[in-house]
Design an enzyme around this catalytic site. Structure first.
Site, PDB file in Angstrom:
ATOM      1  N   GLU A 138      67.564  69.732 -12.218  1.00  0.00           N
ATOM      2  CA  GLU A 138      66.109  69.876 -12.216  1.00  0.00           C
ATOM      3  C   GLU A 138      65.620  70.390 -10.866  1.00  0.00           C
ATOM      4  O   GLU A 138      64.669  71.168 -10.799  1.00  0.00           O
ATOM      5  CB  GLU A 138      65.426  68.535 -12.504  1.00  0.00           C
ATOM      6  CG  GLU A 138      65.694  67.986 -13.898  1.00  0.00           C
ATOM      7  CD  GLU A 138      65.071  66.625 -14.077  1.00  0.00           C
ATOM      8  OE1 GLU A 138      64.054  66.545 -14.783  1.00  0.00           O
ATOM      9  OE2 GLU A 138      65.602  65.645 -13.503  1.00  0.00           O
ATOM     10  N   LYS A 190      55.985  67.267 -17.804  1.00  0.00           N
ATOM     11  CA  LYS A 190      57.167  68.138 -17.740  1.00  0.00           C
ATOM     12  C   LYS A 190      57.485  68.568 -19.166  1.00  0.00           C
ATOM     13  O   LYS A 190      57.681  67.734 -20.054  1.00  0.00           O
ATOM     14  CB  LYS A 190      58.353  67.395 -17.139  1.00  0.00           C
ATOM     15  CG  LYS A 190      59.613  68.254 -17.048  1.00  0.00           C
ATOM     16  CD  LYS A 190      60.799  67.494 -16.495  1.00  0.00           C
ATOM     17  CE  LYS A 190      60.597  67.220 -15.031  1.00  0.00           C
ATOM     18  NZ  LYS A 190      61.812  66.667 -14.389  1.00  0.00           N
TER      19      LYS A 190
END
Length: 128
Positions: free
Chosen positions: A26, A103
């Site tokens: 990420e 997200k």
């Protein structure tokens, strides 16, 4: 004469590609995020004057949010807190902030549109 009971300036579903997350991939590859923000503010002066300096300039709000989204963090809670603190420093007359930070397609093994955090804050200094 009517009195403004409440007023808000908002940004809705602003998309960012950023590098927040706990997992190493990420932080390397990044992900897409959506930010929605609603800020309480007395809009009565702007309603009368038609001057941008009498309101929250949403282009300036966007710039400050973008600045915080560009700084990688492990937790979305931390990013959200930074956004709110930055906005309140710049716009001390804000009475409240509602912030949603999501997200998209989070790496958690589930088929979902997103995961994130929502905050609702009242500015004790303005009595909001």
């Amino acid at each position: 004469m009517m009195r403004v009971k409440s007023g808000y300036v908002f940004l809705k579903d602003v998309r960012f590609h950023a590098f927040h997350g706990v997992m190493p991939q990420e932080r390397n590859v990044g992900a897409d995020f959506l930010v929605s923000l609603r800020m309480g503010y007395d809009l009565s002066e702007a309603m009368a004057s038609d001057h941008v300096e009498d309101t929250l300039n949403y282009a300036e709000v966007y710039r400050l949010v973008r600045q915080e989204m560009e700084q990688p963090s492990a937790l979305l809670e931390h990013v959200a807190g930074r956004i709110v603190n930055t906005l309140l420093k710049r716009f001390p007359k804000v009475t409240s902030v509602d912030l949603r930070l999501m997200k998209q397609n989070p790496p958690m093994g589930a088929d979902c549109k997103g995961a994130g955090v929502e905050l609702h804050l009242i500015n004790d200094k303005t009595g909001g």
